[in-house]
Design a protein around this motif. Structure first.
Motif, PDB file in Angstrom:
ATOM      1  N   GLY A 101      50.418  36.677  36.840  1.00  0.00           N
ATOM      2  CA  GLY A 101      49.882  37.267  37.789  1.00  0.00           C
ATOM      3  C   GLY A 101      50.522  38.727  38.162  1.00  0.00           C
ATOM      4  N   SER A 102      51.849  38.439  38.340  1.00  0.00           N
ATOM      5  CA  SER A 102      52.957  39.588  38.879  1.00  0.00           C
ATOM      6  C   SER A 102      52.839  40.364  37.695  1.00  0.00           C
ATOM      7  N   LEU A 103      53.091  39.934  36.446  1.00  0.00           N
ATOM      8  CA  LEU A 103      53.081  40.971  35.398  1.00  0.00           C
ATOM      9  C   LEU A 103      51.845  41.896  35.339  1.00  0.00           C
ATOM     10  N   LEU A 104      50.735  41.228  35.415  1.00  0.00           N
ATOM     11  CA  LEU A 104      49.465  42.123  35.538  1.00  0.00           C
ATOM     12  C   LEU A 104      49.364  42.943  36.476  1.00  0.00           C
ATOM     13  N   LEU A 105      49.763  42.450  37.601  1.00  0.00           N
ATOM     14  CA  LEU A 105      49.972  43.531  38.921  1.00  0.00           C
ATOM     15  C   LEU A 105      50.841  44.681  38.535  1.00  0.00           C
ATOM     16  N   LEU A 106      51.763  44.463  37.935  1.00  0.00           N
ATOM     17  CA  LEU A 106      52.845  45.522  37.702  1.00  0.00           C
ATOM     18  C   LEU A 106      52.406  46.302  36.632  1.00  0.00           C
ATOM     19  N   LEU A 107      51.647  45.895  35.667  1.00  0.00           N
ATOM     20  CA  LEU A 107      50.907  46.892  34.753  1.00  0.00           C
ATOM     21  C   LEU A 107      50.010  47.970  35.624  1.00  0.00           C
ATOM     22  N   VAL A 108      49.112  47.293  36.582  1.00  0.00           N
ATOM     23  CA  VAL A 108      48.427  48.118  37.297  1.00  0.00           C
ATOM     24  C   VAL A 108      49.201  49.082  38.345  1.00  0.00           C
ATOM     25  N   THR A 139      42.465  44.929  32.856  1.00  0.00           N
ATOM     26  CA  THR A 139      43.485  44.131  33.635  1.00  0.00           C
ATOM     27  C   THR A 139      43.080  43.218  34.585  1.00  0.00           C
ATOM     28  N   VAL A 140      42.321  43.964  35.554  1.00  0.00           N
ATOM     29  CA  VAL A 140      41.706  43.101  36.851  1.00  0.00           C
ATOM     30  C   VAL A 140      40.896  42.077  36.252  1.00  0.00           C
ATOM     31  N   LEU A 141      40.018  42.343  35.321  1.00  0.00           N
ATOM     32  CA  LEU A 141      38.957  41.602  34.639  1.00  0.00           C
ATOM     33  C   LEU A 141      39.712  40.190  34.046  1.00  0.00           C
ATOM     34  N   VAL A 142      40.871  40.283  33.288  1.00  0.00           N
ATOM     35  CA  VAL A 142      41.641  39.141  32.869  1.00  0.00           C
ATOM     36  C   VAL A 142      42.198  38.695  33.958  1.00  0.00           C
ATOM     37  N   GLN A 143      42.510  39.181  35.082  1.00  0.00           N
ATOM     38  CA  GLN A 143      43.365  38.612  36.082  1.00  0.00           C
ATOM     39  C   GLN A 143      42.138  37.701  36.861  1.00  0.00           C
ATOM     40  N   ALA A 144      40.981  38.113  36.903  1.00  0.00           N
ATOM     41  CA  ALA A 144      39.784  37.326  37.580  1.00  0.00           C
ATOM     42  C   ALA A 144      39.624  36.054  36.788  1.00  0.00           C
ATOM     43  N   PHE A 170      40.847  17.697  37.053  1.00  0.00           N
ATOM     44  CA  PHE A 170      40.843  19.138  36.447  1.00  0.00           C
ATOM     45  C   PHE A 170      39.885  19.939  36.923  1.00  0.00           C
ATOM     46  N   SER A 171      39.879  20.934  37.579  1.00  0.00           N
ATOM     47  CA  SER A 171      38.597  21.736  38.167  1.00  0.00           C
ATOM     48  C   SER A 171      39.118  23.023  38.403  1.00  0.00           C
ATOM     49  N   VAL A 172      38.119  24.107  37.941  1.00  0.00           N
ATOM     50  CA  VAL A 172      38.312  25.474  38.047  1.00  0.00           C
ATOM     51  C   VAL A 172      37.359  26.187  38.901  1.00  0.00           C
ATOM     52  N   THR A 173      37.620  27.049  39.803  1.00  0.00           N
ATOM     53  CA  THR A 173      36.531  27.658  40.559  1.00  0.00           C
ATOM     54  C   THR A 173      36.764  29.156  40.517  1.00  0.00           C
ATOM     55  N   PHE A 174      35.597  29.717  39.942  1.00  0.00           N
ATOM     56  CA  PHE A 174      35.473  31.112  39.785  1.00  0.00           C
ATOM     57  C   PHE A 174      34.967  32.002  40.927  1.00  0.00           C
ATOM     58  N   THR A 175      35.424  32.978  41.247  1.00  0.00           N
ATOM     59  CA  THR A 175      34.728  33.973  42.460  1.00  0.00           C
ATOM     60  C   THR A 175      34.652  35.126  41.707  1.00  0.00           C
ATOM     61  N   LEU A 180      33.634  42.044  40.147  1.00  0.00           N
ATOM     62  CA  LEU A 180      33.116  43.168  40.590  1.00  0.00           C
ATOM     63  C   LEU A 180      33.894  44.234  40.857  1.00  0.00           C
ATOM     64  N   LEU A 181      34.854  44.033  41.299  1.00  0.00           N
ATOM     65  CA  LEU A 181      36.085  45.152  41.280  1.00  0.00           C
ATOM     66  C   LEU A 181      36.527  45.716  39.969  1.00  0.00           C
ATOM     67  N   ALA A 182      36.455  44.870  39.070  1.00  0.00           N
ATOM     68  CA  ALA A 182      36.946  45.096  37.602  1.00  0.00           C
ATOM     69  C   ALA A 182      35.791  46.172  37.154  1.00  0.00           C
ATOM     70  N   PHE A 183      34.527  45.743  37.242  1.00  0.00           N
ATOM     71  CA  PHE A 183      33.490  46.529  36.794  1.00  0.00           C
ATOM     72  C   PHE A 183      33.206  48.051  37.454  1.00  0.00           C
ATOM     73  N   LEU A 184      33.686  47.882  38.677  1.00  0.00           N
ATOM     74  CA  LEU A 184      33.644  49.238  39.429  1.00  0.00           C
ATOM     75  C   LEU A 184      34.759  49.939  38.853  1.00  0.00           C
ATOM     76  N   ILE A 185      35.827  49.528  38.683  1.00  0.00           N
ATOM     77  CA  ILE A 185      37.050  50.427  38.023  1.00  0.00           C
ATOM     78  C   ILE A 185      36.676  50.897  36.718  1.00  0.00           C
ATOM     79  N   LEU A 186      35.917  50.175  36.027  1.00  0.00           N
ATOM     80  CA  LEU A 186      35.455  50.345  34.565  1.00  0.00           C
ATOM     81  C   LEU A 186      34.541  51.791  34.605  1.00  0.00           C
ATOM     82  N   ALA A 187      33.788  51.440  35.644  1.00  0.00           N
ATOM     83  CA  ALA A 187      32.746  52.523  35.733  1.00  0.00           C
ATOM     84  C   ALA A 187      33.368  53.774  36.178  1.00  0.00           C
TER      85      ALA A 187
END
Length: 206
Positions: A101-108, A139-144, A170-175, A180-187
């Motif tokens: 997560g920190s590496l992805l944030l660093l890239l951004v 990058t934000v989409l990958v992080q999501a 084992f459980s995964v919860t997506f938000t 949404l933020l990723a698609f806004l940035i892509l737009a």
């Protein structure tokens, strides 16, 4: 009569300094220090927050059952999985989600810093910034996706083969916020791309 912009070079340099400082702090505290903990040069991360299968079964019997594995589970609905003496593989699994997560944030942050430098030059609508925005959006989409998945996968690997596996499912919860933020940035990146292309076409007609 020209109008004076409210944004000047000093503002740009201050923004660059803030982004540079944020990138430095992220690199040190989000990547370097956890990496030093993984290799054993400093105290490593030894705790992972988990959601136990049944809260009432957590105290007492579970801790006793896994004492030979060096793990304890304390808490109710949200519990702390504590490894007494994690080995290299366990330290890596504990640190991996935060480091990624920190590496992805660093890239951004680095890409934003590069965009800010074009703002200092007086023109952000350049092709490179359109590409940078696209990379930031991806990058934000990958992080999501990785943000909920990676902790679950590494926790599963940590408890696999131990009595704790029955208590930590084992459980995964997506938000959807980051998606949404990723698609806004892509737009926005597409708007930049079309704007720079339109301007280039217009200048070619002059």
């Amino acid at each position: 009569m020209g109008t004076k912009s409210w944004w000047n070079r000093t503002d740009s340099r201050l923004l660059e300094a803030a982004l540079g400082l944020a990138a430095l702090l992220d690199a040190v505290f989000g990547v370097l220090i956890p990496a030093l903990g993984v290799v054993g040069l400093i105290d490593p991360v030894d705790t992972r927050e988990v959601t136990p299968e049944t809260a009432t079964r957590v105290p007492g019997t579970v801790t006793d059952a896994v004492a030979g594995h060096g793990m304890t589970l304390t808490g109710t609905h949200r519990a702390d999985l504590v490894l007494a003496h994690p080995d290299l593989g366990q330290r890596l699994l504990l640190a991996l989600p935060d480091v990624v997560g920190s590496l992805l944030l660093l890239l951004v942050l680095v890409l934003l810093l590069q965009m800010t430098r074009t703002l200092r030059d007086g023109d952000v609508f350049v092709p490179k910034n359109a590409r940078r925005l696209s990379v930031i959006g991806l990058t934000v989409l990958v992080q999501a996706v990785l943000s909920p998945v990676l902790p679950s996968l590494t926790t599963e690997a940590l408890v696999s083969g131990t009595p704790m596996a029955d208590q930590v499912p084992f459980s995964v919860t997506f938000t959807g916020e980051y998606v949404l933020l990723a698609f806004l940035i892509l737009a926005l990146g597409e708007v930049f791309r079309r704007g720079t292309k339109l301007r280039a076409d217009t200048e070619g007609l002059v």
